[in-house]
Design an enzyme around this catalytic site. Sequence first.
Site, PDB file in Angstrom:
ATOM      1  N   ARG A 143       0.842  -1.186   0.000  1.00 59.55           N
ATOM      2  CA  ARG A 143       0.000   0.000   0.000  1.00 59.55           C
ATOM      3  C   ARG A 143       0.887   1.249   0.000  1.00 59.55           C
ATOM      4  O   ARG A 143       1.960   1.268   0.617  1.00 59.55           O
ATOM      5  CB  ARG A 143      -0.851  -0.012   1.263  1.00 59.55           C
ATOM      6  N   THR A 169      -9.842   0.199  -9.934  1.00 59.49           N
ATOM      7  CA  THR A 169      -8.806  -0.664  -9.395  1.00 59.49           C
ATOM      8  C   THR A 169      -8.861  -1.870 -10.310  1.00 59.49           C
ATOM      9  O   THR A 169      -9.654  -1.899 -11.231  1.00 59.49           O
ATOM     10  CB  THR A 169      -9.137  -1.011  -7.920  1.00 59.49           C
ATOM     11  N   GLU A 192      -5.951   4.126  -7.314  1.00 61.03           N
ATOM     12  CA  GLU A 192      -7.080   4.789  -6.669  1.00 61.03           C
ATOM     13  C   GLU A 192      -8.123   5.213  -7.697  1.00 61.03           C
ATOM     14  O   GLU A 192      -8.659   4.353  -8.382  1.00 61.03           O
ATOM     15  CB  GLU A 192      -6.631   5.972  -5.818  1.00 61.03           C
ATOM     16  N   GLU A 206      -3.952   7.994  -3.777  1.00 57.12           N
ATOM     17  CA  GLU A 206      -4.406   7.145  -2.677  1.00 57.12           C
ATOM     18  C   GLU A 206      -4.628   7.893  -1.370  1.00 57.12           C
ATOM     19  O   GLU A 206      -5.355   7.420  -0.494  1.00 57.12           O
ATOM     20  CB  GLU A 206      -3.385   6.025  -2.421  1.00 57.12           C
ATOM     21  N   SER A 225      -7.865   1.118   3.170  1.00 58.77           N
ATOM     22  CA  SER A 225      -8.338   0.670   1.858  1.00 58.77           C
ATOM     23  C   SER A 225      -9.592  -0.183   2.028  1.00 58.77           C
ATOM     24  O   SER A 225      -9.943  -0.587   3.148  1.00 58.77           O
ATOM     25  CB  SER A 225      -7.233  -0.146   1.174  1.00 58.77           C
ATOM     26  N   SER A 226     -10.254  -0.463   0.923  1.00 56.82           N
ATOM     27  CA  SER A 226     -11.378  -1.403   0.898  1.00 56.82           C
ATOM     28  C   SER A 226     -11.035  -2.673   0.126  1.00 56.82           C
ATOM     29  O   SER A 226     -11.893  -3.543  -0.062  1.00 56.82           O
ATOM     30  CB  SER A 226     -12.599  -0.742   0.254  1.00 56.82           C
TER      31      SER A 226
END
Length: 625
Positions: free
Chosen positions: A114, A428, A448, A467, A493-494
């Site tokens: 990330r 994404t 993102e 992001e 994040s998801s």
Amino acid sequence: MRRLFLSVCTGLLLSVACSHDKAASASAASASPVPTPPVTPEATGRGGAAATVDVRATAAAIELLKGGGNAVDAAVAASAVLGVTDPYSCGIGGGGFMVIYLANEKRVVTVDHRETAPRAMHRELFYENGAPIPFPELLTSGLSAGVPGMVRGWEAALSRYGTRGLNEVLQPAIRVAEGGFEVDQTFFEQTSRNAERFKQFSSTARVYLPADGKPTPVGSLFTNPDMGKTYRRVAEGGSQAFYQGEIAQAIVDTLAKPPMAPGAPRKVRSGVMQLSDLRDYEARIREPVQSTYRGYTIYGMGPPTSGGLAVAEALNILEGDDPASMSRADFLHRYLEASRLSFADRTVYVADPEYVDVPTAGLLSKDFAAERRKAIDPEKATLHESPAGNPFAYQQDPSSPRTADALSAAMSQTALASLDLAAPDRETTHITTADKAGNIVTYTCTIEFEGGDGIVVPGYGFLLNNELTDFDAPKNPAAPHANVPEPGKRPRSSITPTLVFKDGVPVLALGSPGGSTIITTVLQTLVNYLDFHMTLLEAVAAPRVSQRNSPDGVSQAEPEFRASPEAAALKQKGHVFGNASPFPGLNDIGAVTAIRVNPDGTFTAVAEPKRRGGGSAMVVEGTAR
């Protein structure tokens, strides 16, 4: 026929020579376009499998597998190609989360690459005159760019768990970047949606609007030799070639002084990234999140992404009801309400675990889920924002530090201006691979928003991420919250790469793009497959609905779902459905790729049949079913 095509593709994708810029220039000049193979959303066979949103990326993964590489090698090769053919979703200017099953060791590991906030980033930079900066202004700016993690993540995964190095796995992507590919409708539409903001930057317009400021037409050849040059340097020099030296300097310079086109309509905020931020970036090897559901074991990615925890909590809530004893609409009602509750908890408690004490054990607790389940009225939808629960009461160590701070944040959750839930549809991409030894990779990578921050690094061909918009900005700048910007912190994040096991044996791998709808897309696909007993392709293709604890109670839904009998029955319970996207003509939620491990040892790879133009599934050696 598929085997013949794959044999031909081996030469096309892997016969790329070169080490130095002089040789690269000669190669680029003589490179021929990579042909577009036939696309199929499902394939079953042996020897390995791959599924992505783009057929060229899937073919690259298969070629690595055919050449003796493993699932990790194949996943990295596919993601590098996607950086060329799907550059608005994934690329070396971004990052990702990879979940890996190591068959020989019978264990699951994860690679967190990330993006991080630069050291000079602090929460006050997200405010102006005491109020959060409007999202559109952050979206396209140097300020929103996090330190890219992709290349370090690739290198960490390959060196620890792969069998090939960067030099080999990047060759298919180099070939596609330099030889070019045929523009399809999806690529054209994505470029068109972003054309106005791309025009603001001379470097971006040069790469993505080459036809007199317009997108490359459908059916035309698109090349990105600058990207090929960047990949070649990384192939030769490893991650150091990206995080130090001229590429790193170019990134820092680009963010400090965005390359504005003459006459650009507005000023774009500068970033605060420094060379030391890039030099010191590290990928993290983390333990997966583990939960159970109706006899299955579910592995997901843990914080700083909220996906694994949110899916696990929702499944724990759903486990209290038997889908066989009720109508599909009644169980979908529980799915929507469980999603709402898990999102309430995820929004308050999940953030970078190096900065926040995330109550992971409490969020995974079956007892906590039973307590949350009491909030669901089986006959009536919730039409307001649900408050967070108290997972700390279910921690193995309830005296965990920061408990008071976390609960204080929970009490003030309505003061949030949550960027990642309010933002428009974002892109994404997801990659799923498996090899003949039984290794499996489920890998989501991203820059993102569709097109990231809109800024191409001049001379290097790749877009930078935005992001840092995944951080939260409380309306009150002084309000406590787990997911506010801090130096070096990774935004929540998801992303939800997921593995499913039965009796210790992997049976399913899946994931999806789609911003915060990633969580509900993966969750609904699991419900379709495990509870409604759809085939994997049916589970992936079925119409989707997403509830993410919206303040007005409205659930986003695709047109096919809104027209279904289940939606009509749910409306009788008070559910309200809105469009899947704020953009006209964009009605899709997610874009799943998945692999099922069949009892006979074969793999079935599946990709979206229609969403985002349809994905691509392939196997090394096809078999009839």
